[in-house]
Scaffold this active site. Structure first.
Site, PDB file in Angstrom:
ATOM      1  N   ASP A 144      -8.680  18.794 -13.837  1.00  0.00           N
ATOM      2  CA  ASP A 144      -8.894  17.447 -14.356  1.00  0.00           C
ATOM      3  C   ASP A 144      -8.573  17.488 -15.848  1.00  0.00           C
ATOM      4  O   ASP A 144      -9.304  18.079 -16.645  1.00  0.00           O
ATOM      5  CB  ASP A 144     -10.355  17.035 -14.108  1.00  0.00           C
ATOM      6  CG  ASP A 144     -10.652  15.613 -14.586  1.00  0.00           C
ATOM      7  OD1 ASP A 144      -9.953  15.120 -15.484  1.00  0.00           O
ATOM      8  OD2 ASP A 144     -11.614  15.017 -14.064  1.00  0.00           O
TER       9      ASP A 144
ATOM     10  N   TYR B 153     -17.593  15.770 -14.732  1.00  0.00           N
ATOM     11  CA  TYR B 153     -18.090  14.390 -14.783  1.00  0.00           C
ATOM     12  C   TYR B 153     -19.133  14.202 -13.665  1.00  0.00           C
ATOM     13  O   TYR B 153     -18.944  14.694 -12.552  1.00  0.00           O
ATOM     14  CB  TYR B 153     -16.905  13.430 -14.620  1.00  0.00           C
ATOM     15  CG  TYR B 153     -17.323  12.014 -14.347  1.00  0.00           C
ATOM     16  CD1 TYR B 153     -18.151  11.329 -15.239  1.00  0.00           C
ATOM     17  CD2 TYR B 153     -16.905  11.351 -13.195  1.00  0.00           C
ATOM     18  CE1 TYR B 153     -18.552  10.026 -14.974  1.00  0.00           C
ATOM     19  CE2 TYR B 153     -17.298  10.049 -12.933  1.00  0.00           C
ATOM     20  CZ  TYR B 153     -18.129   9.392 -13.818  1.00  0.00           C
ATOM     21  OH  TYR B 153     -18.533   8.105 -13.552  1.00  0.00           O
TER      22      TYR B 153
ATOM     23  N   LYS C  66      -9.010   6.300 -18.828  1.00  0.00           N
ATOM     24  CA  LYS C  66      -9.397   6.831 -20.133  1.00  0.00           C
ATOM     25  C   LYS C  66      -8.205   6.837 -21.096  1.00  0.00           C
ATOM     26  O   LYS C  66      -7.650   5.800 -21.376  1.00  0.00           O
ATOM     27  CB  LYS C  66     -10.022   8.211 -19.932  1.00  0.00           C
ATOM     28  CG  LYS C  66     -11.099   8.251 -18.820  1.00  0.00           C
ATOM     29  CD  LYS C  66     -12.268   7.361 -19.171  1.00  0.00           C
ATOM     30  CE  LYS C  66     -13.395   7.265 -18.144  1.00  0.00           C
ATOM     31  NZ  LYS C  66     -13.183   7.494 -16.771  1.00  0.00           N
TER      32      LYS C  66
ATOM     33  N   ARG D  30       0.851  -1.202   0.000  1.00  0.00           N
ATOM     34  CA  ARG D  30       0.000   0.000   0.000  1.00  0.00           C
ATOM     35  C   ARG D  30       0.881   1.245   0.000  1.00  0.00           C
ATOM     36  O   ARG D  30       0.556   2.263  -0.592  1.00  0.00           O
ATOM     37  CB  ARG D  30      -0.938   0.010   1.225  1.00  0.00           C
ATOM     38  CG  ARG D  30      -1.668   1.344   1.368  1.00  0.00           C
ATOM     39  CD  ARG D  30      -2.842   1.349   2.333  1.00  0.00           C
ATOM     40  NE  ARG D  30      -2.737   0.459   3.436  1.00  0.00           N
ATOM     41  CZ  ARG D  30      -1.968   0.652   4.523  1.00  0.00           C
ATOM     42  NH1 ARG D  30      -1.219   1.736   4.633  1.00  0.00           N
ATOM     43  NH2 ARG D  30      -1.931  -0.227   5.494  1.00  0.00           N
TER      44      ARG D  30
HETATM   45  O1  P1T Z   1     -14.188   6.421 -13.625  1.00  0.00           O
HETATM   46  P1  P1T Z   1     -13.022   6.963 -12.855  1.00  0.00           P
HETATM   47  O2  P1T Z   1     -11.717   6.349 -13.226  1.00  0.00           O
HETATM   48  O3  P1T Z   1     -13.259   6.960 -11.377  1.00  0.00           O
HETATM   49  O4  P1T Z   1     -12.826   8.502 -13.289  1.00  0.00           O
HETATM   50  C1  P1T Z   1     -13.724   9.502 -12.945  1.00  0.00           C
HETATM   51  C2  P1T Z   1     -13.650  10.607 -13.957  1.00  0.00           C
HETATM   52  C3  P1T Z   1     -12.951  11.759 -13.660  1.00  0.00           C
HETATM   53  N1  P1T Z   1     -12.852  12.776 -14.540  1.00  0.00           N
HETATM   54  C4  P1T Z   1     -13.414  12.712 -15.752  1.00  0.00           C
HETATM   55  C5  P1T Z   1     -13.275  13.859 -16.700  1.00  0.00           C
HETATM   56  C6  P1T Z   1     -14.126  11.569 -16.126  1.00  0.00           C
HETATM   57  O5  P1T Z   1     -14.674  11.538 -17.352  1.00  0.00           O
HETATM   58  C7  P1T Z   1     -14.263  10.492 -15.216  1.00  0.00           C
HETATM   59  C8  P1T Z   1     -15.030   9.264 -15.544  1.00  0.00           C
HETATM   60  N2  P1T Z   1     -15.860   9.395 -16.647  1.00  0.00           N
HETATM   61  C9  P1T Z   1     -16.622   8.402 -17.184  1.00  0.00           C
HETATM   62  C10 P1T Z   1     -16.696   7.162 -16.702  1.00  0.00           C
HETATM   63  C11 P1T Z   1     -17.393   8.793 -18.386  1.00  0.00           C
HETATM   64  O6  P1T Z   1     -17.900   7.930 -19.130  1.00  0.00           O
HETATM   65  O7  P1T Z   1     -17.496   9.999 -18.626  1.00  0.00           O
END
Ligand code: P1T
Length: 415
Positions: free
Chosen positions: A205, A133, A230, A81
């Site tokens: 972000d 998001y 992503k 961790r």
């Molecule tokens: O899904 P996660 O890895 O927890 O990420 C969150 C997140 C944060 N910032 C942005 C700009 C994002 O698009 C996302 C997650 N978005 C999706 C799952 C989506 O389909 O838009």
């Protein structure tokens, strides 16, 4: 200059831990991680060679703990961790791409956002973009408001809205640009100046643009966040997040939180993300080319009432996009003005898969109002133009002509 990837250069390979228990683990880039251009750094920065066999790829250190030779005597790794070599390679790699000094990986993008919010305390005020998001909005509204954080959601297309929202208790400005899914932009340099003048933390972000097209730290951001799920991973085969910063004080606190709260990713997922970043510049070129072509094509379709893409000359912030981005990416949203038609299109494409998420090599189609942004109050969605007839595309790296033909067929599917 030769690329130095020895383990000794990574950790100093001390026999005694350099991280006393009271201190936070902090993954810092090495000086040579900033050598070379972005495409070279994407492949090499942060990596370590396998000391056992000389494996060219950073091994997956699939272990929960590390043998100590005597109490407190070890190679700098005590418990997974706290430290993991595969994770550190990823953290250094992405920190290098963003031009940051430190990187901290998490088990999801939201776990990274969660850590940012843990930098604050009850009573603190956050100014957040009104279009972020849906999960980010939900985390702030439904989790952190119960812990006493005050959140204002403002339209960040106009920096003056941020200025007006600042109160004596404001600590943090949280910004997405381009936004998900409206593709609104925020002026990073203007917000950087404002937050610096007011002594506020500025978090960006950068998931949509990636460091290939936009580097917020150069505009005054203090922390850059990614959902590595992503584009950075790019192959839709893991979930993860990361925070990078160049500020020692923030790195120390984030490192403490990463270990103390424990939202870390496993080594296999770190390795998958690390494999993804090697091809990031290459993939982003194709995402961008496809995004541009599809956005332009969509503007010509009679079923389409509006197209949201910062690379279009008709985008109201196209000039800003050209100033602060070196490409516009593969995310395109469009409105068809009619809910039934949006549903028909979303379920009729063959190459575009109807799915949550974005940024993979394969094209995805989504309906933000019922999927990624369902947790955003309908009135707020409507106010920003996120209608029930809005469709979001994540253009993959397939042939653009195939993608257009796929959409064209879906546009002509009968009810
Ligand atoms: O899904 P996660 O890895 O927890 O990420 C969150 C997140 C944060 N910032 C942005 C700009 C994002 O698009 C996302 C997650 N978005 C999706 C799952 C989506 O389909 O838009």
């Amino acid at each position: 200059m030769p690329i130095n990837r020895s383990l000794a250069a990574t950790s100093g390979a001390p026999l005694r831990s350099t991280v006393p228990h009271s201190k936070a683990p902090m993954t810092r880039i090495r000086e040579h991680d900033l050598d070379h251009a972005l495409a070279t750094r994407a492949v090499h920065a942060g990596q370590v060679d396998d000391p056992l066999a000389g494996a060219v790829m950073t091994p997956i250190y699939q272990t929960s703990t590390y043998r100590q030779t005597a109490i407190g005597e070890h190679k700098g790794y005590e418990y997974a961790r706290t430290q993991n070599p595969t994770r550190e390679a990823l953290e250094r790699n992405i920190a290098s791409l963003e031009g940051a000094t430190y990187g901290f990986a998490f088990g999801s993008g939201l776990a990274a956002t969660d850590t940012v919010l843990k930098l604050l305390k009850s009573g603190d005020h956050v100014v957040c973009g009104d279009n972020v998001y849906g999960g980010t909005h939900r985390l702030m509204e439904r989790v952190y408001s119960a812990f006493g954080l005050k959140i204002s959601f403002v339209d960040m297309r106009n920096t003056a809205n941020i200025d007006r929202a600042i109160t004596p208790t404001t600590r943090l400005v949280y910004c997405e640009t381009p936004t998900n899914p409206m593709m609104f932009l925020a002026d990073l340099s203007a917000i950087g100046d404002l937050t610096q003048a007011r002594g506020l933390l500025f978090v960006v972000d950068n998931t949509f643009a990636t460091p290939v097209f936009q580097r917020p730290l150069t505009h005054g951001a203090n922390i850059v966040l990614h959902s590595t799920t992503k584009y950075l991973n790019g192959h839709s085969d893991m979930v993860g997040g990361i925070l990078v910063t160049s500020r020692d004080d923030l790195a120390e606190r984030i490192g403490f939180l990463q270990n103390a709260a424990g939202g870390v990713p496993g080594p296999m997922d770190c390795w998958l993300a690390l494999r993804g970043t090697k091809t990031l510049p290459l993939r982003m070129r194709q995402h961008d080319a496809n995004g541009r072509q599809l956005a332009a094509w969509l503007t010509e379709q009679r079923q389409v009432t509006k197209v949201y893409y910062p690379g279009l000359a008709s985008h109201p912030q196209h000039d800003l996009a050209k100033r602060q981005m070196s490409g516009f990416g593969g995310m395109v949203s469009f409105d068809v003005g009619e809910v039934g038609l949006a549903h028909r299109i979303a379920k009729s494409t063959k190459i575009f898969a109807l799915a949550e998420s974005l940024g993979g090599v394969e094209s995805l189609i989504g309906h933000p109002a019922s999927m990624t942004h369902a947790s955003v109050p309908p009135a707020m969605r409507q106010a920003m133009g996120l209608t029930d007839s809005l469709i979001r595309l994540s253009c993959g790296i397939e042939e653009a002509a195939d993608l257009m033909a796929d959409l064209d067929a879906a546009f002509h599917t009968r009810a």
